[in-house]
Design an enzyme around this catalytic site. Structure first.
Site, PDB file in Angstrom:
ATOM      1  CG  HIS A 583      41.142  -2.452  28.014  1.00 27.69           C
ATOM      2  ND1 HIS A 583      40.104  -2.822  27.180  1.00 27.69           N
ATOM      3  CD2 HIS A 583      40.958  -1.136  28.280  1.00 27.69           C
ATOM      4  CE1 HIS A 583      39.335  -1.768  26.941  1.00 27.69           C
ATOM      5  NE2 HIS A 583      39.833  -0.736  27.609  1.00 27.69           N
ATOM      6  CG  ASP A 585      39.688   2.399  30.818  1.00 28.18           C
ATOM      7  OD1 ASP A 585      40.009   1.632  29.893  1.00 28.18           O
ATOM      8  OD2 ASP A 585      38.562   2.911  30.923  1.00 28.18           O
ATOM      9  CG  HIS A 655      36.150  -2.034  30.337  1.00 27.23           C
ATOM     10  ND1 HIS A 655      37.000  -1.556  31.321  1.00 27.23           N
ATOM     11  CD2 HIS A 655      36.330  -1.213  29.267  1.00 27.23           C
ATOM     12  CE1 HIS A 655      37.649  -0.501  30.878  1.00 27.23           C
ATOM     13  NE2 HIS A 655      37.265  -0.267  29.625  1.00 27.23           N
ATOM     14  NE  ARG A 665      30.029  -0.501  20.669  1.00 29.80           N
ATOM     15  CZ  ARG A 665      30.886   0.145  21.447  1.00 29.80           C
ATOM     16  NH1 ARG A 665      31.816   0.920  20.902  1.00 29.80           N
ATOM     17  NH2 ARG A 665      30.819   0.041  22.764  1.00 29.80           N
TER      18      ARG A 665
END
Length: 737
Positions: A583, A585, A655, A665
């Protein structure tokens, strides 16, 4: 029928004067009284509002019934308009036939007779099926609700409450097609997929009929990409035909539906009846012209694809040529030349096709289809009338087409027309720019003001523009403190409660904001110093990136989000999806066209993005950058404690995140903006809470803290109203990186 030039001004004034006097939506006296009203179509906007009211009252069965009825009534109303248009097509034929033969004063009388007969026919036809109120125009708000498919948002919750899961899944999918960035709905769809009794067949787009041309368009592009030119030809041909059909359907709705007078020509204006009639007629023509834009919009989108039909014709003739069908390629190319008769590339292709055929040969088979000829001729006639209205009647009109020839535009309007056309061309070029071009104003390579922080990967290593990886931003001890904060916050309830990720069913995630951390600290549930560190890390990252990217203006933190993603044990085998799909931002990326639409629901105020990693004891979860096609990976970044990735938020930096297949994570996601209006008001509320307790935080400049006492919780609530008109009803700021 060809209107004579001297009759054009008269036609504009006369065309709908009888629709003012004999408007299909005006009341008529019916002998049957109110006994037959129940069988007539009711206003679908009233049904929708009634359904929404029942929804908020928790009357789920009633809400479902009314919301569904609003959808079917709207469809039925459009169907009645279409039927009445066909039934009344021949009305006034005898009067119309005299328009080409009568001279002088008789011409306008026959024109009036023709239009009056047609108006009477339409009024009678519509009155048989629709109530008078049901024929009135709906508000812009209702048009927006249905255009963004918000009715299906209500329906999916309603059917879930009624335990009708198949219908809930279908409603959720229908809404999501037009709102692909709605993270909560994405999450709901994944939940439905795991529910007993729900199959993939239940995820049907209920509005598919209105978007067939987009399915064909995307399919044609896919066949082109695989060099299957025969299939590409078939899909492009079907796409052109469906686009023409959708355009014609839209034009019919314009003609039969009641038209609004322009705001400056309403009851309070000084215009006479003929000026109002001319304005009403021009409004109808403008509505017809706007169908070009309506058909060229993807579901839920605000912006249309420019030159939609000519673009399809260009693809089609190339596909036909590569498939070996030269004759059809010539026919399609002739069609394209109707739009752009002097285009050099098209003329060169025309010569190539003739040479391939063995010489210049024209036949009936190579001439443009009549449907395209009619489309162009009719559009030009309407444009002439509309530009006449602009020049002489002060009517406002924005031409939706780039191909309009200059000689259609009056001399006095050509300068304005050229400026508008240049804007449209610039808009198209934005989507065609090389990916290396970044208009963010950032320029990577500035100094790093923190001792111990090093640039590990720069633009060259990351194969992109305004990207950087900085190491040493946090110590191991600081990473442990923030990880502990995330763990404790999760155990006491952070508002996410370890729910499934909105991006994949194979992971859960927890999230924590600065304000939530401060409130938990005040309640004694988390360490106060850990909450302060979370706040201060945002300031630390801002200072680093503002310096390194040499920001031309001051940056403000727009949002801070501590996020942990957890791989679901036993649910990773055969996994092919991503932890976070590719996508951009601050805009909506279309990989097929490589365009990125800077419009809601994208967070268009974001200018700079950052991820500060906290750990590396997990598998997967790597950040990667791609080209605009979302397929070509240009760089990868492996997380580790204290590693910061910063990049401009625009279309040069698509990204995503690879799947987290084992472990947990955790990272701190931050976004920055140049607009003070969109600063993170929650941070200022946290500062106020600390100040009330007599505690200090990192000192900020006067410019940063100015206006911090505002009562608003979030800058989005202070934005101008037109900003919130986009699909801003989504859950804001929870689309963590």
């Amino acid at each position: 029928m060809a209107l004579k030039p001297q009759h054009l001004p008269v036609y504009v004034a006369v065309r709908l004067v009888s629709l003012v006097l004999f408007n299909p939506s005006l009341p008529t006296v019916r002998a049957g009284g109110s006994s037959n009203l129940l069988s007539l179509l009711q206003p679908y906007d009233f049904l929708y509002y009634s359904g929404v009211r029942a929804y908020f009252n928790g009357e789920w069965s009633k809400a479902a019934e009314l919301l569904e009825k609003s959808i079917t009534t709207k469809e039925s109303l459009f169907g009645v308009r279409r039927q009445c248009h066909d039934e009344c097509a021949a009305a006034g034929t005898q009067a119309r036939s005299k328009l080409d033969t009568e001279e002088g004063h008789m011409w306008d009388l026959w024109a009036m007779d023709w239009v009056q007969q047609k108006a009477e026919c339409l009024r009678f036809c519509m009155g048989r099926s629709v109530t008078h109120v049901g024929q009135l125009p709906v508000s812009a708000d209702i048009e927006y609700e249905f255009a963004t498919r918000n009715v299906y948002n209500f329906l999916q919750v309603t059917y879930y409450k009624l335990e009708k899961l198949q219908k809930a899944a279908s409603a959720a999918h229908t809404f999501f097609v037009a709102n692909p960035s709605h993270l909560e709905m994405r999450n709901n769809i994944e939940k439905y997929r795991r529910m007993e009794g729900v199959s993939e067949d239940d995820f049907q787009d209920r509005e598919m009929e209105s978007e067939k041309h987009w399915f064909l368009y995307d399919a044609a592009l896919q066949y082109e990409a695989s060099s299957d030119w025969i299939q590409a030809t078939e899909k492009w041909k079907a796409c052109v035909n469906e686009t023409l059909r959708q355009t014609e359907e839209c034009r019919i709705q314009c003609e039969v539906a009641s038209q609004r007078l322009p705001e400056d020509r309403g009851v309070g204006s000084v215009d006479g009846v003929f000026e109002k009639a001319a304005a009403l007629s021009l409004s109808l023509l403008s509505c017809r012209q706007s169908c070009v834009t309506q058909v060229a919009k993807r579901p839920g989108r605000i912006s249309a694809q420019e030159d939609f039909l000519p673009t399809q014709l260009e693809h089609l003739h190339i596909a036909q040529f590569k498939a070996g069908d030269i004759s059809r390629a010539l026919q399609t190319l002739h069609s394209l030349l109707l739009f752009y008769p002097s285009d050099k590339v098209s003329l060169d292709n025309l010569q190539l096709y003739h040479e391939t055929q063995g010489g210049y040969t024209e036949s009936e088979d190579t001439q443009p289809p009549q449907a395209i000829v009619t489309y162009v001729r009719r559009s030009l006639q309407e444009k002439k009338l509309l530009y006449f209205g602009m020049e002489n009647l002060n009517f406002s009109f924005t031409d939706p087409d780039l191909w309009t020839p200059e000689d259609v535009v009056p001399e006095s309007l050509r300068e304005l027309w050229r400026a508008e056309k240049e804007k449209m061309n610039e808009k198209m070029k934005e989507g065609e720019q090389l990916e290396e071009v970044d208009d963010s104003g950032f320029f990577a390579g500035g100094p790093v003001p923190q001792v111990g922080v090093t640039i590990t990967m720069d633009e060259e290593v990351l194969n992109g523009t305004n990207r950087a990886v900085l190491d040493g931003v946090m110590t191991e001890e600081e990473c442990d403190r923030i990880l502990q904060l995330a763990t404790v916050a999760t155990s006491v309830g952070d508002g996410y409660r370890g729910r499934r990720s909105p991006h994949t069913p194979h992971e859960t995630f927890e999230g924590l904001t600065v304000l939530r951390a401060v409130k938990l600290a005040q309640d004694g549930l988390v360490n106060q110093s850990h909450a302060k560190l979370l706040y201060e890390l945002g300031e630390r990252v801002k200072v680093l990136l503002q310096s390194y990217f040499r920001s031309p203006s001051r940056l403000f933190i727009s949002f801070t989000h501590l996020v942990c993603r957890n791989a679901v044990a036993g649910d990773q085998e055969g996994r092919l999806d991503l932890s976070h799909p590719v996508h951009v931002d601050n805009c909506l990326l279309e990989p097929e066209t490589k365009q990125c639409w800077r419009e809601p629901p994208a967070f268009i105020h974001r200018d700079l993005s950052a991820i500060l990693y906290l750990n590396d004891n997990f598998e997967g979860g790597e950040l990667f950058f791609t080209n605009r096609n979302t397929k070509t990976v240009t760089a990868r970044v492996k997380p580790s404690c204290g590693r910061l990735v910063g990049f401009s938020s625009g279309p040069v930096n698509p990204h995503g995140v690879t799947a987290v297949t084992s472990g947990r994570r955790c990272a701190l996601a931050l976004w920055f903006t140049k607009e003070k209006l969109y600063r993170d008001m929650e941070r200022e509320e946290a500062e106020a809470m600390w100040a009330a307790d007599g505690q200090s935080v990192v000192k900020k400049s006067e410019e940063d803290t100015e206006g911090s006492t505002t009562a608003a919780r979030n800058a989005r609530s202070q934005a101008p109203k037109e900003r919130s008109r986009g699909r801003g009803r989504v859950t804001g700021a929870k689309d963590e990186l």
